[in-house]
Design an enzyme around this catalytic site. Structure first.
Site, PDB file in Angstrom:
ATOM      1  N   GLY A   1      34.485  40.859  44.198  1.00 53.45           N
ATOM      2  CA  GLY A   1      35.507  40.480  45.165  1.00 53.45           C
ATOM      3  C   GLY A   1      36.628  41.492  45.270  1.00 53.45           C
ATOM      4  O   GLY A   1      36.482  42.647  44.878  1.00 53.45           O
ATOM      5  N   GLU A   2      37.742  41.070  45.819  1.00 56.63           N
ATOM      6  CA  GLU A   2      38.934  41.893  46.052  1.00 56.63           C
ATOM      7  C   GLU A   2      38.726  42.964  47.124  1.00 56.63           C
ATOM      8  O   GLU A   2      39.641  43.717  47.422  1.00 56.63           O
ATOM      9  CB  GLU A   2      39.432  42.566  44.763  1.00 56.63           C
TER      10      GLU A   2
END
Length: 349
Positions: free
Chosen positions: A312-313
């Site tokens: 993610g991110e």
């Protein structure tokens, strides 16, 4: 939201010109595969075959989820605040990857429960997290709309300062639960078919997560043909912000890269609102979460990377950039049939 009505097909003539350039290069036709298609797609979005993605920004929306109180995560909402601060201050996972590929990172507090102690985060807090969707809608209609508008406005503002491609990212403990619930409805599949362990649940935790999603769907009765209601009842503020990012990409002619499953859920919602949005999206990778492939297939998008990524991110989305840079090096600088006085390859039936 009236801007959504302005969405139109990207420039087909620019795409054709880019294809002609590819076909002029001294190589077998189409031999750089999906990367050729992506460069043509960016050309259409930018309205020119002189494709340029040198100014790139990862936009990471950060928000908390009321559903965490149902025990669907390994850690608590306080982790969102810690990670959001790290992203804003340049010390998180996404920052390390972004630095390698010369991308800026913009951290946005669109709904963190506790304010991050930093002046480097963009503060667009709509609410201090969503509500528990097993008891009530995750957001009010006004909150959802404000979050979508925030995402669209960020695209507008980044384009004004020269950004040429955006990578979508998120940080929010509990957001795989919302993304899986959205995917279950959009894909017409039972929760157990689209729900994974997220950041690391036990087998019992996974069953609890599936049960929570089932209860939320039974309570709100969302449907795929009502994407805004679906987002409002089961979504997250960061998911709504990314939905606005994808809608804004289509409005302001900006290519937006899809990251993992949470980003893909937001992209799929934008697609349900207006299918033309997919013409402005680039699929970077197929997440290791079970809903990811179905969401991308729903939008007829081909991911470049299939490596089981689920960090993610925006980290997986950023990995697309060097592949596009490599494709552009070939596109711009490789020798052509004409230069080498070679007969062109022909498309054979």
């Amino acid at each position: 939201m009236i801007r959504i009505q302005q969405i139109e097909q990207p420039d087909a003539s620019a795409s054709s010109a880019a294809k002609a350039r590819w076909d002029s290069i001294a190589k077998p036709l189409g031999s750089f595969g999906v990367l050729e298609e992506m460069i043509q797609k960016i050309a259409a979005v930018q309205g020119s075959d002189a494709v340029d993605i040198s100014h790139r920004t990862a936009v990471v929306f950060c928000a908390d989820h009321g559903i965490v109180e149902e025990g669907v995560t390994q850690c608590g909402s306080e982790v969102t605040t810690v990670c959001a601060k790290a992203i804003a201050e340049g010390t998180s996972n996404v920052n390390a990857v972004a630095q390698a590929f010369h991308a800026d990172v913009l951290a946005v507090d669109i709904g963190i429960k506790t304010d991050a102690d930093t002046n480097k985060i963009m503060r667009n807090k709509i609410a201090s997290g969503t509500r528990n969707f097993t008891k009530e809608p995750a957001m009010t209609e006004e909150q959802m709309t404000a979050a979508i508008i925030t995402g669209m406005d960020i695209v507008r503002d980044l384009k004004a300062v020269g950004t040429q491609i955006i990578v979508s990212g998120e940080m929010g403990i509990g957001n795989t639960t919302s993304a899986s619930a959205i995917a279950s409805v959009l894909l017409g599949l039972p929760p157990e078919a689209v729900t994974g362990k997220g950041s690391g649940l036990s087998d019992d935790g996974l069953q609890r997560k599936i049960s929570v999603i089932r209860r939320g769907i039974e309570l709100h009765q969302p449907s795929a043909d009502r994407p805004l209601h679906l987002l409002q009842t089961l979504g997250g503020l960061e998911i709504a912000g990314m939905t606005g990012l994808f809608l804004g990409g289509a409005v302001y002619h900006m290519p937006v890269v899809i990251d993992g499953v949470i980003s893909a859920a937001a992209a799929a919602l934008a697609y349900q609102i207006n299918p033309l949005c997919a013409e402005y999206m680039l699929a970077s990778h197929c997440s290791g979460e079970p809903a990811a492939s179905g969401l991308l297939q729903m939008m007829h998008l081909k991911p470049i990377i299939d490596a089981g990524l689920r960090l993610g991110e925006g980290t997986g989305g950023l990995l697309l950039l060097p592949l596009l840079d490599g494709a552009l090096a070939l596109y711009r600088h490789a020798h052509t049939f004409e230069e080498e006085n070679m007969e062109r390859y022909r498309k054979l039936s």
